[in-house]
Design an enzyme around this catalytic site. Structure first.
Site, PDB file in Angstrom:
ATOM      1  CG  ASP A  82      36.952  57.105-114.606  1.00  0.00           C
ATOM      2  OD1 ASP A  82      37.803  56.277-114.232  1.00  0.00           O
ATOM      3  OD2 ASP A  82      35.738  57.019-114.333  1.00  0.00           O
ATOM      4  CE  LYS A 184      28.788  50.837-106.693  1.00  0.00           C
ATOM      5  NZ  LYS A 184      29.323  50.988-108.040  1.00  0.00           N
TER       6      LYS A 184
END
Length: 309
Positions: A82, A184
């Site tokens: 990742d 977020k």
């Protein structure tokens, strides 16, 4: 049994009604919790290793743990790097047994991103490994990824088509409004689905990836805070938005924060309710079980990936 690439996983998922969950791993309990969920739901999984995980556990330990998970459960697992920061890191993971790598060149100008991504693709493909790349920047903080909201930018559809054509990349992470970490959105959650639809229409054969897709589930945030945590105002991507994204070419959905919250909430509960406890198995075991329950929910109710092996 052996680790697999994402090729067949994505081929089945593309233009269907489900996506593959890509879950970040850091230790044995997290791996076991995720894979037990995949086995229970008969679902394929992608296990991801970030820069922070490589530093914490060392790649060789994680590779062997994931190989043990395949042998123990028979679940189809891809081992994925990742946010690989450069060619050398990607090469090291290809050589070290990973079946998928992500090169994140989103910090570079467009042409430089193309150049290095193509270099990674050529090396990885020569060794039977698939490559994910990223176009556009996600804001937020997660391990070694730090992007200020003011520097974040959405993926330009026409650039996505050019990028895929010139690099030969196997899948593409797109920026449509998600971000890393537990915070977020400051206001109403928003994803640019029209942008996503346009990207998918221009590169319909390319699996798309949604980074920063944890829901930041309220039950875990509340439990963390109840047992001494300090996580005020955390907000993630609503699950109905993830379901909508899956309808438009998203084949891989990245989840990390929800894993951390699920395990931490349960560990906190056990230690607060049992202050004399000092056996790690007595709190890591329940933490592992909490991950299994959460991942099963994601596979079944959000990704619609149950019985997709």
């Amino acid at each position: 049994m052996a680790l697999v690439t994402t090729t067949e996983m994505f081929k089945k998922a593309l233009n269907s009604d489900y996506a593959i969950g890509a879950f970040n791993v850091n230790n044995m309990e997290i791996i076991q919790g995720i894979v037990d969920a995949g086995q229970a739901e008969n679902a394929p999984l992608i296990l991801q290793v970030s820069a922070g995980a490589r530093k914490y556990a060392k790649p060789v330990y994680l590779v062997k743990l994931v190989e043990a998970a395949v042998e123990d459960t028979g679940v189809d697992l891809a081992l994925h790097l990742d946010h690989g920061a450069d060619f050398e890191i990607c090469k090291s993971c290809v050589d070290g047994g990973f079946t998928s790598v992500m090169y994140d060149g989103s910090k570079h100008p467009f042409e430089e991103n193309i150049r290095i991504t193509k270099q990674v693709v050529e090396y990885a493909h020569a060794h039977g490994v698939v490559v994910e790349a990223e176009l556009g920047k996600l804001s937020g903080v997660e391990d070694a990824v730090h992007v200020d909201a003011r520097e974040a930018s959405f993926t330009v559809p026409e650039e996505a088509a050019e990028f895929v054509e010139k690099t030969g990349v196997d899948s593409l992470a797109v920026a449509i409004g998600t971000s890393h970490g537990a915070y977020k959105f400051k206001g109403t959650p928003y994803l640019d689905f029209e942008r996503l639809k346009t990207i998918h229409s221009l590169i319909p054969d390319t699996p798309l990836v949604l980074h920063g897709a944890s829901t930041v589930m309220k039950e875990f945030v509340d439990r963390c805070n109840e047992y001494g945590g300090d996580i005020p105002g955390a907000q993630g991507v609503p699950e109905d938005m993830i379901r909508e994204a899956v309808k438009h070419g998203v084949c891989k959905v990245n989840i990390d924060t929800d894993l951390r919250l699920a395990m931490t909430a349960e560990v906190r509960r056990v230690l607060v309710e049992n202050p004399a406890e000092f056996d790690p198995r007595k709190y890591l075991g329940p933490g592992r079980d909490a991950i299994t329950r959460m991942v099963r929910h994601k596979i079944k109710d959000v990704l619609n990936a149950t019985n997709r092996r």
